[in-house]
Design a protein around this motif. Sequence first.
Motif, PDB file in Angstrom:
ATOM      1  N   CYS A   1       0.827  -1.211   0.000  1.00 38.82           N
ATOM      2  CA  CYS A   1       0.000   0.000   0.000  1.00 38.82           C
ATOM      3  C   CYS A   1       0.863   1.263   0.000  1.00 38.82           C
ATOM      4  N   HIS A   2       0.502   2.212  -0.843  1.00 37.54           N
ATOM      5  CA  HIS A   2       1.099   3.538  -0.765  1.00 37.54           C
ATOM      6  C   HIS A   2       0.644   4.208   0.534  1.00 37.54           C
ATOM      7  N   LEU A   3       1.397   5.211   0.988  1.00 37.30           N
ATOM      8  CA  LEU A   3       1.200   5.753   2.339  1.00 37.30           C
ATOM      9  C   LEU A   3       0.921   7.243   2.315  1.00 37.30           C
ATOM     10  N   LEU A   4      -0.189   7.647   2.940  1.00 40.51           N
ATOM     11  CA  LEU A   4      -0.497   9.051   3.189  1.00 40.51           C
ATOM     12  C   LEU A   4      -0.444   9.238   4.703  1.00 40.51           C
ATOM     13  N   LEU A   5       0.692   9.757   5.164  1.00 42.31           N
ATOM     14  CA  LEU A   5       1.027   9.760   6.583  1.00 42.31           C
ATOM     15  C   LEU A   5       0.722  11.100   7.233  1.00 42.31           C
ATOM     16  N   ASP A   6       0.485  11.066   8.547  1.00 43.36           N
ATOM     17  CA  ASP A   6       0.361  12.300   9.304  1.00 43.36           C
ATOM     18  C   ASP A   6       1.723  12.635   9.898  1.00 43.36           C
ATOM     19  N   LYS A   7       1.880  13.886  10.292  1.00 43.01           N
ATOM     20  CA  LYS A   7       3.142  14.290  10.915  1.00 43.01           C
ATOM     21  C   LYS A   7       2.982  14.280  12.433  1.00 43.01           C
ATOM     22  N   PRO A   8       4.056  14.039  13.199  1.00 41.92           N
ATOM     23  CA  PRO A   8       5.317  13.455  12.744  1.00 41.92           C
ATOM     24  C   PRO A   8       5.104  11.986  12.410  1.00 41.92           C
ATOM     25  N   VAL A   9       5.963  11.427  11.572  1.00 42.62           N
ATOM     26  CA  VAL A   9       5.756  10.032  11.194  1.00 42.62           C
ATOM     27  C   VAL A   9       5.985   9.100  12.379  1.00 42.62           C
ATOM     28  N   ALA A  10       6.797   9.544  13.342  1.00 43.80           N
ATOM     29  CA  ALA A  10       7.075   8.805  14.577  1.00 43.80           C
ATOM     30  C   ALA A  10       7.760   9.787  15.520  1.00 43.80           C
ATOM     31  N   THR A  11       7.884   9.400  16.790  1.00 42.45           N
ATOM     32  CA  THR A  11       8.606  10.265  17.732  1.00 42.45           C
ATOM     33  C   THR A  11       9.901   9.630  18.217  1.00 42.45           C
ATOM     34  N   THR A  12      10.312   8.542  17.567  1.00 43.69           N
ATOM     35  CA  THR A  12      11.650   7.996  17.790  1.00 43.69           C
ATOM     36  C   THR A  12      12.299   7.792  16.436  1.00 43.69           C
ATOM     37  N   VAL A  13      13.604   7.993  16.390  1.00 45.14           N
ATOM     38  CA  VAL A  13      14.324   7.832  15.134  1.00 45.14           C
ATOM     39  C   VAL A  13      14.248   6.391  14.655  1.00 45.14           C
ATOM     40  N   ALA A  14      14.339   5.444  15.580  1.00 45.54           N
ATOM     41  CA  ALA A  14      14.312   4.031  15.192  1.00 45.54           C
ATOM     42  C   ALA A  14      13.004   3.679  14.494  1.00 45.54           C
ATOM     43  N   ALA A  15      11.873   4.135  15.047  1.00 47.15           N
ATOM     44  CA  ALA A  15      10.574   3.827  14.440  1.00 47.15           C
ATOM     45  C   ALA A  15      10.422   4.501  13.088  1.00 47.15           C
ATOM     46  N   ALA A  16      10.878   5.756  12.986  1.00 45.84           N
ATOM     47  CA  ALA A  16      10.796   6.462  11.701  1.00 45.84           C
ATOM     48  C   ALA A  16      11.688   5.808  10.657  1.00 45.84           C
ATOM     49  N   ARG A  17      12.866   5.370  11.081  1.00 47.53           N
ATOM     50  CA  ARG A  17      13.780   4.722  10.133  1.00 47.53           C
ATOM     51  C   ARG A  17      13.217   3.381   9.668  1.00 47.53           C
ATOM     52  N   ASP A  18      12.627   2.620  10.583  1.00 56.07           N
ATOM     53  CA  ASP A  18      12.023   1.341  10.201  1.00 56.07           C
ATOM     54  C   ASP A  18      10.911   1.560   9.173  1.00 56.07           C
ATOM     55  N   LEU A  19      10.112   2.602   9.381  1.00 54.02           N
ATOM     56  CA  LEU A  19       9.027   2.906   8.447  1.00 54.02           C
ATOM     57  C   LEU A  19       9.588   3.293   7.083  1.00 54.02           C
ATOM     58  N   ALA A  20      10.588   4.161   7.059  1.00 56.25           N
ATOM     59  CA  ALA A  20      11.184   4.573   5.792  1.00 56.25           C
ATOM     60  C   ALA A  20      11.796   3.379   5.060  1.00 56.25           C
ATOM     61  N   THR A  21      12.455   2.505   5.807  1.00 59.14           N
ATOM     62  CA  THR A  21      13.057   1.314   5.210  1.00 59.14           C
ATOM     63  C   THR A  21      11.992   0.402   4.616  1.00 59.14           C
ATOM     64  N   ALA A  22      10.866   0.237   5.334  1.00 57.12           N
ATOM     65  CA  ALA A  22       9.780  -0.610   4.841  1.00 57.12           C
ATOM     66  C   ALA A  22       9.175  -0.043   3.561  1.00 57.12           C
ATOM     67  N   ALA A  23       8.984   1.280   3.510  1.00 58.06           N
ATOM     68  CA  ALA A  23       8.415   1.909   2.320  1.00 58.06           C
ATOM     69  C   ALA A  23       9.349   1.765   1.122  1.00 58.06           C
ATOM     70  N   GLU A  24      10.642   1.935   1.359  1.00 56.16           N
ATOM     71  CA  GLU A  24      11.609   1.798   0.269  1.00 56.16           C
ATOM     72  C   GLU A  24      11.707   0.357  -0.217  1.00 56.16           C
ATOM     73  N   ALA A  25      11.689  -0.579   0.724  1.00 56.51           N
ATOM     74  CA  ALA A  25      11.778  -1.991   0.340  1.00 56.51           C
ATOM     75  C   ALA A  25      10.576  -2.414  -0.497  1.00 56.51           C
ATOM     76  N   ALA A  26       9.404  -1.879  -0.158  1.00 53.68           N
ATOM     77  CA  ALA A  26       8.184  -2.230  -0.885  1.00 53.68           C
ATOM     78  C   ALA A  26       7.979  -1.393  -2.138  1.00 53.68           C
ATOM     79  N   ARG A  27       8.822  -0.354  -2.305  1.00 54.25           N
ATOM     80  CA  ARG A  27       8.737   0.551  -3.458  1.00 54.25           C
ATOM     81  C   ARG A  27       7.354   1.180  -3.575  1.00 54.25           C
ATOM     82  N   VAL A  28       6.825   1.630  -2.434  1.00 58.59           N
ATOM     83  CA  VAL A  28       5.538   2.322  -2.435  1.00 58.59           C
ATOM     84  C   VAL A  28       5.765   3.820  -2.319  1.00 58.59           C
ATOM     85  N   ALA A  29       4.830   4.588  -2.831  1.00 63.99           N
ATOM     86  CA  ALA A  29       4.890   6.044  -2.725  1.00 63.99           C
ATOM     87  C   ALA A  29       4.471   6.460  -1.317  1.00 63.99           C
ATOM     88  N   SER A  30       4.952   7.626  -0.904  1.00 66.54           N
ATOM     89  CA  SER A  30       4.584   8.139   0.413  1.00 66.54           C
ATOM     90  C   SER A  30       4.513   9.654   0.373  1.00 66.54           C
TER      91      SER A  30
END
Length: 295
Positions: free
Chosen positions: A88-117
């Motif tokens: 699924c492509h992602l329409l996210l609210d801000k902030p995407v997370a409040t920890t760097v680890a969670a935000a990085r995991d999300l970014a990595t998942a989106a890139e791995a799946a090649r979905v738009a965000s």
Amino acid sequence: MKRLRIGLVGTGSWASSTHAPALAAHPDVEFSGVWGRRSDAASALATAHTTVSYADVDELFAASDAVAFAVPPDVQAPLAARAAAAGCHLLLDKPVATTVAAARDLATAAEAARVASVVFFTLRFAGPTSAWVTEQAATPDWFAGRADWYSSFYAPDGTSPFSSPWRAQRGGLWDVGPHALSILMPVLGDVTAVTAAPGRADLVHLILRHSTGASSTATLSLTTPPKASGVTVELRGEAGTALMPSGGGALDAFRSAIDALLVSARSGQPHPCDVRFGLRVTEILAEAEKQLPAT
């Protein structure tokens, strides 16, 4: 052109006043359903917009090409990573997370799946303010800026429809700080250094250095007295002084964010406010938070 099926995760005030109406009315979107942590609220919101509610969030993902999120950031991040893994492509609210680890995991998942965000920073998508940012980003030699976000919408007694535990815990730094960064960074460049200092209640002052050599300040609060509230963004440089105009409504801005996701999903071109930008915002705010006294 086939309409994109977009589902909604969340049933609170933001979801019911902005996300659901915009998704239901968009001519290029099929509003594919709603999931929420409260099944009764999800059912009521789905009924109001002639769609279906899901008891299982993964069933919503399976029925959708994209998912919009209107839940607290640290609920959003792992669910959005699951949505990305489901394609699924992602329409996210801000902030995407409040920890760097969670935000990085999300970014990595989106890139791995090649979905738009796309991350919904309201003033980056509201017509007047979006146009102003584009104009100032094309103007050279800004050397200083300031963003004052004095908000009074958060009511500690719970009377505001936007009151929530995460806002009470994280304050203006995390709720309106992303807005300030989303305006300053496209014009002045990435933040290379941040200094943070506390004020009264949740008030936070930031001093920012930018990659262009410019500097800026940001003053952030959710608990400003109503008569003292307001938003001001000012830039100074060779061209003189530029003041950001008033923004448009949240509903129109969210429609523009939907448009941006549709373009990115169909073209494969990343949007400037994608999940990677959301990660960068989280990194900057997390660094600022480290410098503040523990509460």
